[in-house]
Design a protein around this motif. Sequence first.
Motif, PDB file in Angstrom:
ATOM      1  N   UNK A 232     -13.548 -28.242  45.581  1.00 58.25           N
ATOM      2  CA  UNK A 232     -13.449 -26.789  45.716  1.00 58.25           C
ATOM      3  C   UNK A 232     -13.981 -26.081  44.479  1.00 58.25           C
ATOM      4  N   UNK A 233     -13.762 -26.669  43.304  1.00 54.93           N
ATOM      5  CA  UNK A 233     -14.286 -26.062  42.075  1.00 54.93           C
ATOM      6  C   UNK A 233     -15.812 -26.020  42.102  1.00 54.93           C
ATOM      7  N   UNK A 234     -16.423 -27.029  42.714  1.00 56.61           N
ATOM      8  CA  UNK A 234     -17.882 -27.073  42.804  1.00 56.61           C
ATOM      9  C   UNK A 234     -18.392 -26.129  43.886  1.00 56.61           C
ATOM     10  N   UNK A 235     -17.708 -26.092  45.037  1.00 55.43           N
ATOM     11  CA  UNK A 235     -18.195 -25.334  46.188  1.00 55.43           C
ATOM     12  C   UNK A 235     -17.732 -23.884  46.206  1.00 55.43           C
ATOM     13  N   UNK A 236     -16.558 -23.591  45.661  1.00 54.72           N
ATOM     14  CA  UNK A 236     -16.028 -22.223  45.666  1.00 54.72           C
ATOM     15  C   UNK A 236     -15.350 -21.947  44.333  1.00 54.72           C
ATOM     16  N   UNK A 237     -16.128 -21.813  43.286  1.00 56.15           N
ATOM     17  CA  UNK A 237     -15.534 -21.665  41.948  1.00 56.15           C
ATOM     18  C   UNK A 237     -14.645 -20.448  41.793  1.00 56.15           C
ATOM     19  N   UNK A 238     -14.820 -19.425  42.643  1.00 54.59           N
ATOM     20  CA  UNK A 238     -13.988 -18.227  42.498  1.00 54.59           C
ATOM     21  C   UNK A 238     -12.520 -18.478  42.857  1.00 54.59           C
ATOM     22  N   UNK A 239     -12.226 -19.622  43.470  1.00 60.16           N
ATOM     23  CA  UNK A 239     -10.833 -19.958  43.760  1.00 60.16           C
ATOM     24  C   UNK A 239     -10.034 -20.150  42.484  1.00 60.16           C
ATOM     25  N   UNK A 240     -10.658 -20.687  41.459  1.00 56.22           N
ATOM     26  CA  UNK A 240      -9.971 -20.897  40.198  1.00 56.22           C
ATOM     27  C   UNK A 240      -8.726 -21.750  40.348  1.00 56.22           C
ATOM     28  N   UNK A 241      -7.615 -21.258  39.806  1.00 54.88           N
ATOM     29  CA  UNK A 241      -6.368 -22.017  39.812  1.00 54.88           C
ATOM     30  C   UNK A 241      -5.754 -22.128  41.198  1.00 54.88           C
ATOM     31  N   UNK A 242      -6.263 -21.367  42.165  1.00 52.67           N
ATOM     32  CA  UNK A 242      -5.697 -21.391  43.516  1.00 52.67           C
ATOM     33  C   UNK A 242      -6.309 -22.493  44.384  1.00 52.67           C
ATOM     34  N   UNK A 243      -7.215 -23.269  43.804  1.00 59.50           N
ATOM     35  CA  UNK A 243      -7.820 -24.375  44.558  1.00 59.50           C
ATOM     36  C   UNK A 243      -6.766 -25.383  44.980  1.00 59.50           C
ATOM     37  N   UNK A 244      -5.804 -25.652  44.131  1.00 53.48           N
ATOM     38  CA  UNK A 244      -4.737 -26.593  44.472  1.00 53.48           C
ATOM     39  C   UNK A 244      -3.932 -26.091  45.661  1.00 53.48           C
ATOM     40  N   UNK A 245      -3.671 -24.795  45.697  1.00 53.37           N
ATOM     41  CA  UNK A 245      -2.918 -24.195  46.798  1.00 53.37           C
ATOM     42  C   UNK A 245      -3.674 -24.327  48.116  1.00 53.37           C
ATOM     43  N   UNK A 246      -4.983 -24.078  48.092  1.00 52.05           N
ATOM     44  CA  UNK A 246      -5.798 -24.204  49.299  1.00 52.05           C
ATOM     45  C   UNK A 246      -5.862 -25.653  49.758  1.00 52.05           C
ATOM     46  N   UNK A 247      -6.021 -26.573  48.818  1.00 55.30           N
ATOM     47  CA  UNK A 247      -6.066 -27.993  49.176  1.00 55.30           C
ATOM     48  C   UNK A 247      -4.765 -28.424  49.855  1.00 55.30           C
ATOM     49  N   UNK A 248      -3.645 -27.924  49.384  1.00 56.24           N
ATOM     50  CA  UNK A 248      -2.355 -28.247  49.996  1.00 56.24           C
ATOM     51  C   UNK A 248      -2.293 -27.732  51.429  1.00 56.24           C
ATOM     52  N   UNK A 249      -2.723 -26.506  51.664  1.00 55.79           N
ATOM     53  CA  UNK A 249      -2.672 -25.915  53.002  1.00 55.79           C
ATOM     54  C   UNK A 249      -3.610 -26.627  53.977  1.00 55.79           C
ATOM     55  N   UNK A 250      -4.679 -27.225  53.456  1.00 58.61           N
ATOM     56  CA  UNK A 250      -5.649 -27.925  54.306  1.00 58.61           C
ATOM     57  C   UNK A 250      -5.405 -29.423  54.352  1.00 58.61           C
ATOM     58  N   UNK A 251      -4.339 -29.876  53.723  1.00 62.82           N
ATOM     59  CA  UNK A 251      -4.004 -31.294  53.789  1.00 62.82           C
ATOM     60  C   UNK A 251      -5.051 -32.201  53.178  1.00 62.82           C
ATOM     61  N   UNK A 252      -5.866 -31.696  52.239  1.00 60.86           N
ATOM     62  CA  UNK A 252      -6.883 -32.495  51.533  1.00 60.86           C
ATOM     63  C   UNK A 252      -7.911 -33.122  52.475  1.00 60.86           C
ATOM     64  N   UNK A 253      -8.107 -32.533  53.658  1.00 61.96           N
ATOM     65  CA  UNK A 253      -9.108 -33.053  54.595  1.00 61.96           C
ATOM     66  C   UNK A 253     -10.488 -32.551  54.176  1.00 61.96           C
ATOM     67  N   UNK A 254     -11.455 -33.442  53.904  1.00 67.78           N
ATOM     68  CA  UNK A 254     -12.760 -33.003  53.391  1.00 67.78           C
ATOM     69  C   UNK A 254     -13.451 -31.955  54.252  1.00 67.78           C
ATOM     70  N   UNK A 255     -13.437 -32.113  55.582  1.00 67.84           N
ATOM     71  CA  UNK A 255     -14.096 -31.120  56.423  1.00 67.84           C
ATOM     72  C   UNK A 255     -13.439 -29.750  56.270  1.00 67.84           C
ATOM     73  N   UNK A 256     -12.103 -29.723  56.226  1.00 69.58           N
ATOM     74  CA  UNK A 256     -11.409 -28.457  56.056  1.00 69.58           C
ATOM     75  C   UNK A 256     -11.765 -27.796  54.733  1.00 69.58           C
ATOM     76  N   UNK A 257     -11.865 -28.601  53.673  1.00 65.47           N
ATOM     77  CA  UNK A 257     -12.209 -28.066  52.359  1.00 65.47           C
ATOM     78  C   UNK A 257     -13.626 -27.499  52.361  1.00 65.47           C
ATOM     79  N   UNK A 258     -14.576 -28.243  52.943  1.00 66.85           N
ATOM     80  CA  UNK A 258     -15.969 -27.779  53.001  1.00 66.85           C
ATOM     81  C   UNK A 258     -16.086 -26.506  53.835  1.00 66.85           C
ATOM     82  N   UNK A 259     -15.362 -26.481  54.968  1.00 69.38           N
ATOM     83  CA  UNK A 259     -15.444 -25.321  55.847  1.00 69.38           C
ATOM     84  C   UNK A 259     -14.858 -24.084  55.164  1.00 69.38           C
ATOM     85  N   UNK A 260     -13.734 -24.251  54.493  1.00 67.61           N
ATOM     86  CA  UNK A 260     -13.115 -23.126  53.792  1.00 67.61           C
ATOM     87  C   UNK A 260     -14.033 -22.610  52.685  1.00 67.61           C
TER      88      UNK A 260
END
Length: 592
Positions: A232-260
Amino acid sequence: MRAGRALAVVIEVALVFATGLVINAASEHLPSWLGDPWLVWPVLVALLAFTIGFTLWIGSSPSSEPGSRVWNVPGANPNFTGRYQDLANLAKLLRSRSRVAVHAVRGMGGVGKTQLVLEFCHRHHKKYDVVWWVAAENPTLVPDQLRALGRALQVDLPQDAGEAVRVLLSHPLSSSRWLLVFDNAESAADLNPFLPSGAGQVLITTRRAGFDAVGGVLDLDTMSRRESVALLARRAPKLGARADELAELLGDLPLGLEQAAAYLTQSAMRPDEYLHLLRTSPDSLADKGEDAHRRSPDRSLRTLWDLSLSRLDEHHPEAARLLATCAYLAPDAIPLDLFTPTREATALSHQVGVLVDHSLVKRDDDHIVAHRLVQLAVRGHTDTENAPTSADALTDAVNVLRYGVPAEVFKNPAVWPRCRQLLPHVLAVAVHEDRLHELAPDTLAWLLDRAGAFLRETGLPNQARPLLERALRIVEVACGPEHPILAGYLNSLAMLLKDLDSLDAARSLLERAVRIDEAAYGPDHPAVTIRLNNLAMVARDRGTRPVPLPAGTRPGRRRGELRARPPCRRTQLEQPRRGAARTWARPDRPNS
């Protein structure tokens, strides 16, 4: 490439020895230390070892261009992140056999099987003379892709497709340095006729079980949290410290992370806005954003599992309904005994086996787990042709919980572990409260009341309060403000408010409960005694005496006489327990 590296090594050795001979011949013209052979030759040998090692390292390092003589692998994903251990495990698997090494990478849709094998091919392409990629989801299309390999190898093939495949598979593929990839295979039996002989290697990606019959299997799980945050830091750097929160909500599924990440970039949406939508209405985001490095049908969560779910609807409808029920529960361990009242044990085991085979759930002994993004896809798939309806699935979910949640929570610590296990699932179905007002208001209210009672009993009254308030509101809307069933819910909330020192509010609720019970059952009924006893405890805590209820609100009644209950608006549903009469549950306990 291998011959070129060997020639370079020979030249380096020759140069080192030539240097040594020159030094010996001209030793009288050189500094004294260069004339000492015991010093010069060790230095030259060390230099030789370094240059040979450097040459070999340069030759084996990955590059952006394939070095294979025959190659049709799709381009590498520039955003590939992490997976170091999985890549190492895959390389180790392929080294484990001297003959044809057939190995499969298995995992749920969207977990990154294809991307992992693509990365492996690009990192190790110089080890092979032939690397050929075959889309294997449709077995009837495999022969034509193998014929294309034959043409690339300049093998003379007959016109008949079946015969051409047999000729190609008997061909030694020029050397032992070849790798075939069968991507997204559905069946080991369907693929087995296309596996070649010889000393090469075969990789298979699949969601299905059964490939251990043809070779080793690497089970690929979701990304680690560190890898998810790095992606997420590479693909959506504006997430910043909230990348961990998004990863939790998406269950660390790669497709979900890429799509988000893709949707955040495309829409310029603020991270906090996206996270809010993901929490409150995740279904609305299932088709937003795409992973451009995937094939068209698999680029979004909305379509990724469509084929598997449609096959399930057609061939295994009971398993499809079980999965739809799980889609409305939490993405946590779901005890299988929740389903035993309505499903025969052998049939249930078979249905779970079908879901595990399709990588739609994971089974661990006596429970199963469905990933949150699989659940999202299944909810989106309900109500389509041949699929379970969302109404049936949601009703099934609350009914299995109605069977599984213990009724006797008050001062009963033996059942608290079970309550704790099922609490996430009660909260998950409660998210759909608006729909359940029409489908199963009684069951939802009872579940919320029992969840609130458990939280109160285990010292979490502030977390219990909103659940008990919701339960009371549901019953009032469904039955009206004077229905007898309401008294038990008023009592539950009142006793919680007493614990929180909201004594005036507790007294008001209990007085209302007394009036409702007396109107329905008369002044001598045990339910009235419970309310009056609780009212006295509230008065004691307030330091006052109980205030008598106004005249006319406690009508006289002969002992044991009951009035008929007023009708309560509800719909006809399946029974929560087999063979049990359907009634509104009363959460009456002396002090609960």
